[in-house]
Design a protein around this motif. Structure first.
Motif, mmCIF file in Angstrom:
data_model
loop_
_atom_site.group_PDB
_atom_site.id
_atom_site.type_symbol
_atom_site.label_atom_id
_atom_site.label_comp_id
_atom_site.label_asym_id
_atom_site.label_seq_id
_atom_site.Cartn_x
_atom_site.Cartn_y
_atom_site.Cartn_z
ATOM 1 N N PHE A 162 -4.837 2.801 -5.157
ATOM 2 C CA PHE A 162 -4.599 3.335 -3.736
ATOM 3 C C PHE A 162 -3.982 4.743 -3.671
ATOM 4 O O PHE A 162 -3.880 5.282 -2.500
ATOM 5 C CB PHE A 162 -4.057 2.468 -3.346
ATOM 6 N N ALA A 165 -0.937 4.991 -0.964
ATOM 7 C CA ALA A 165 -1.888 4.986 -0.145
ATOM 8 C C ALA A 165 -1.525 6.212 1.005
ATOM 9 O O ALA A 165 -0.571 6.113 1.636
ATOM 10 C CB ALA A 165 -2.273 3.596 0.558
ATOM 11 N N LEU A 174 0.621 -1.066 -0.004
ATOM 12 C CA LEU A 174 -0.023 -0.320 0.027
ATOM 13 C C LEU A 174 0.764 1.466 0.042
ATOM 14 O O LEU A 174 0.486 2.340 -0.561
ATOM 15 C CB LEU A 174 -0.716 0.078 1.222
ATOM 16 N N VAL A 195 -7.088 3.788 3.060
ATOM 17 C CA VAL A 195 -7.452 2.349 2.856
ATOM 18 C C VAL A 195 -7.805 1.888 4.258
ATOM 19 O O VAL A 195 -7.032 1.954 5.130
ATOM 20 C CB VAL A 195 -6.202 1.605 2.151
#
Length: 865
Positions: free
Chosen positions: A242, A90, A85, A247
């Motif tokens: 992302f 993210a 991520l 998230v």
């Protein structure tokens, strides 16, 4: 009591206390709370909040469990997810996964958390065992130190088991944790500030919750984009999914049991905890969380509604009560929606809604009780109200009936005798031998012009017979006799009693008011059937009643007359200044003196009589204005004046000329010239013609249907043609008659022939020499038609509307030398009207005229009748 309004004394306290007691009883149930929940769910699901596009979910779903093995997974796997991520860009990662026990992989996960820098881990509060006090379950110290923030993962379930909101802060004692969504929002610099300061006063073991908010969900489960945990690990970093997003990582597989029923689907399709936290974060970033108002506000609103309902309902009629209840309920629902969608406040309105809903049956019961008491007080007074009753002819003695029938119908003969005995009570021009069989008492038997009936009075039977005059009214008289109810055993059809179980007192009041209504209806119908117009005003001269004649004569619809000042109505239709109508009406009311004034409306003449009135035992007074139509009388007066003028001028003028000529001849009897005698003869014939036209018009005006009989129209026209043929021959005019069908009429052939002669004479008189006058006789529909067409000079358009006015001569006739009295066509018009026909004229100057007469056809009598 005015109409259906009830006395209002003590109504406020009775209604308000009843409603308050009912509300207090309902507070012991869950009904108010369920109503509030239902309203909230209906509005939230109807207008869901838009989902934040910068929110995504990584789900620990069944697919991930199949790919990565049984739960729990080693924490190095979570570390790998965080690194994926981080590589995908993210912005923040929020775990809804607990890490309370130490693990060998904590160092790797802590490094991944610290490397990302914006990871939120959950805190869970629950008792370690069933009887143990509540405790905080934090991530391990290494992980907690590496996380950017910690947040509690608790979601509140309401009493009906649905998740509608959460507490923004939750913890033990002075340690309050923000919710996962709030912790993530605070990383973005959004959401409310730190926990309330008074939380520090609580004991360390006390469960403390603060700042409850309702979460406006963006939809049901699956609203936010969701990606499988295993897929994210197995694929390269995907910034397109992302990049710049927050998230949320959590379990969605059914085996975890982390499911929450929501207003969107209840238990049918519950929402996972991680998705609920995603919804909370989305609402926080949009500043759309819904805050409950303080308890004081709905209580004050309920009290305000209760007072308003208690003050308003007693002043309303039943139909208005229903409308008021519906309107108030809709207003409260609208207020709830306004608060929820505007300032994002949850205003519980259930108790306020229950007030009008309960008030309707409570006040209806109260109204019924008040009505019952009122009717009970008024019953005796209504029972003695005046009533209109007509004695039944069936109760009268036959001798009395015979006298009254003789006075009413004027029969040529009558007979009255006992049915079983030979004794005759009264007879004239009728005897027992003419009596037909009479079997059914009380029923008339009609034979030609005789009508018989058997009357039963007690144990005696009488036979009564009438010999009616042979005229056109005989049939109407026999139909009238058939409608009479002379059987004493006849009983009117009983009125059905009330089908509902209502009070006997109310039924008695209904009967008393029915008698009063019958009297009022009789008076009203009497006003309607009067030959004169009737207007009734109040003490200010404002119209409160007007019968149908007023509506017809003034061309004003009945609703517009009610409430209109009488003086304004009269001034608008017959303006006058000396004296003005206002003065006449005012003096009638103030001086209480009757007045009679002429009135002219829409070309008709009336006589209006103002009479003041005052109702006994009351202060009410006003005017009864009686308006009589005297147009016919004025027309007769006008015709009388015209006749006098006609006699004094048209008849007198040739007579004076004759006398002057005779005096001249007397002075010189030896020098009498033939032309002087011809002139004297012309003057004498003119005098005779004028007198004849005048007499014929008078006869036509006095014509009635009693002088009608069957006559054949074509023969009448042929006779008229023969009478005018010599005059036509002198001018070389041909009379062309077209028609061979016999057309039978009910009429007066003598006057009809004279009318046709007048038309033919005019046609010959105004036609040039050697022309043709066409006469057509034919049937069109059920009418016998006659057209007379000439080839003369025609009639000017401006003279056509006055063609049939008596004593009116056409200008063209005067200029051409065809002088008349102006009575010929007037005579034709009167004769045609008396025969219920129509006459029409079509004329074109220089091309001639066509007169058309249409008369109703009668079927000829059968042969030998």
């Amino acid at each position: 009591m005015t109409r259906d309004r009830l006395p209002q004394r003590n109504a406020f306290w009775t209604l308000s206390l009843s409603l308050l007691l009912a509300l207090l009883l309902l507070q012991t149930t869950t009904i108010p709370q369920r109503i509030n929940f239902w309203l909230y769910d209906a509005l939230i699901t109807t207008a869901p909040l838009a989902a934040d596009p910068n929110v995504a979910i990584v789900a620990i779903d069944e697919h991930s469990l199949d790919q990565l093995g049984r739960w729990p997974w080693p924490r190095r796997r979570h570390a790998e997810l965080v690194r994926q991520l981080t590589a995908a860009g993210a912005d923040a990662v929020v775990f809804d996964v607990l890490f309370p026990e130490p693990s060998a992989d904590d160092l790797a996960l802590a490094d991944a958390l610290r490397n990302h820098g914006r990871v939120v881990l959950p805190v869970h509060l629950s008792p370690p065992a069933e009887d143990d006090p509540i405790a905080e379950h934090l991530p391990t110290s290494r992980l907690a130190g590496a996380a950017a923030a910690l947040g509690h993962a608790h979601v509140e379930l309401d009493t009906d088991g649905l998740a509608r909101g959460l507490y923004l802060y939750h913890g033990l004692g002075r340690s309050l944790w923000p919710s996962l969504a709030l912790a993530a929002a605070q990383l973005q610099g959004q959401g409310p500030g730190p926990a309330p300061g008074d939380a520090g006063n609580a004991a360390p073991y006390v469960n403390v919750r603060a700042q409850f908010v309702a979460v406006p969900l963006a939809g049901g489960a699956g609203t936010f984009p969701t990606y499988s945990y295993a897929d994210v690990l197995s694929q390269p970093p995907q910034p397109g999914r992302f990049q710049g997003k927050t998230v949320f990582v959590g379990a969605t597989a059914s085996g975890f049991g982390d499911i929450l029923p929501t207003p969107f689907s209840s238990l049918a399709r519950p929402m996972s905890g991680v998705e609920y936290h995603a919804n909370s974060y989305s609402a926080l970033t949009q500043d759309a969380m819904i805050h409950p108002v303080t308890e004081l506000v709905p209580n004050l609103l309920c009290l305000l509604v209760l007072v308003g309902v208690a003050l308003t309902l007693p002043r309303l009629r039943p139909a208005q009560t229903v409308a008021f209840t519906i309107a108030l309920t809709a207003m409260l629902v609208g207020l709830f929606a306004l608060f929820l969608l505007g300032p994002r406040l949850w205003l519980p309105v259930a108790n306020s809604l229950l007030v009008p809903i309960l008030a309707f049956p409570v006040w209806s019961a109260r109204r019924l009780a008040m009505t019952n008491r009122f009717l009970n007080r008024q019953l005796d007074e209504l029972g003695h109200s005046p009533q209109l009753s007509l004695s039944e002819p069936a109760t009268r003695h036959p001798a009395t009936l015979l006298d009254q029938l003789k006075a009413l119908l004027a029969p040529d003969g009558w007979y009255l005798a006992h049915a079983e005995a030979p004794e005759t009570l009264s007879a004239h021009n009728l005897d027992a031998s003419q009596r037909p069989p009479l079997t059914a008492p009380g029923q008339w038997v009609h034979t030609n012009n005789q009508s018989w009936i058997r009357l039963v009075r007690g144990d005696q039977a009488f036979d009564l017979g009438l010999k009616l005059p042979e005229n056109l009214g005989r049939g109407a008289s026999q139909r009238y006799l058939r409608r009479l109810t002379l059987d004493p055993n006849y009983t009117p059809k009983p009125i059905a009693g009330p089908k509902e179980n209502i009070s006997a007192r109310i039924e008695r009041v209904r009967q008393a008011t029915e008698r009063m209504n019958t009297m009022q209806q009789f008076i009203r119908e009497s006003f309607e059937r009067m030959p004169d117009g009737v207007i009734v005003t109040d003490e200010l001269g404002v119209i409160v009643f007007a019968n149908g004649h007023i509506e017809e004569w003034f061309h004003e619809p009945r609703p517009s007359l009610d409430g209109l000042p009488l003086a304004r109505l009269l001034q608008g239709h017959d303006p006058r200044d000396n004296p003005p109508w206002q003065e006449t009406v005012s003096e009638t009311l103030t001086q209480r003196q009757s007045r009679t004034v002429d009135l002219r409306v829409h070309g008709r003449d009336f006589l209006i009589h103002f009479a003041p009135f005052e109702i006994d035992d009351t202060a009410q007074n006003g005017i009864i204005a009686n308006i009589s139509d005297i147009s016919e009388l004025r027309e007769q007066q006008r015709q009388h004046r015209e006749a006098i003028d006609f006699i004094s001028h048209d008849v007198r003028s040739p007579l004076v000329s004759q006398l002057a000529l005779i005096e001249q001849l007397k002075r010189n009897p030896s020098e009498i010239q033939p032309e002087q005698l011809d002139q004297l003869g012309r003057l004498a014939r003119r005098s005779y013609q004028l007198a004849e036209e005048f007499v014929q018009l008078a006869r036509a005006e006095q014509l009635s249907e009693t002088r009608f009989y069957e006559c054949e129209f074509l023969a009448i026209v042929e006779n008229a043609r023969d009478s005018v043929s010599e005059q036509a021959f002198d001018k070389g005019i041909r009379l062309a008659l077209q028609g061979s069908e016999d057309l039978w009429l009910n009429g007066n052939p003598e006057l009809l022939e004279r009318a046709v002669i007048n038309l033919l004479t005019n046609a010959v008189q105004y036609s040039p020499a050697s022309s043709v006058v066409t006469i057509q006789v034919f049937e069109a529909g059920h009418q016998a038609c006659l057209t007379v067409s000439d080839e003369g000079c025609g009639i000017a358009p401006e003279e056509l509307p006055h063609l049939f006015d008596r004593y009116r001569r056409q200008k063209s006739s005067e200029l051409s030398g065809n002088r008349g009295a102006g009575l010929g066509l007037s005579f034709v018009h009167v004769v045609v009207e008396k025969h219920r026909g129509q006459i029409e004229v079509q004329s074109s100057v220089g091309h001639g005229s066509t007169f058309t007469i249409r008369l109703p056809v009668a079927n000829p009598l059968p042969h030998g009748h």
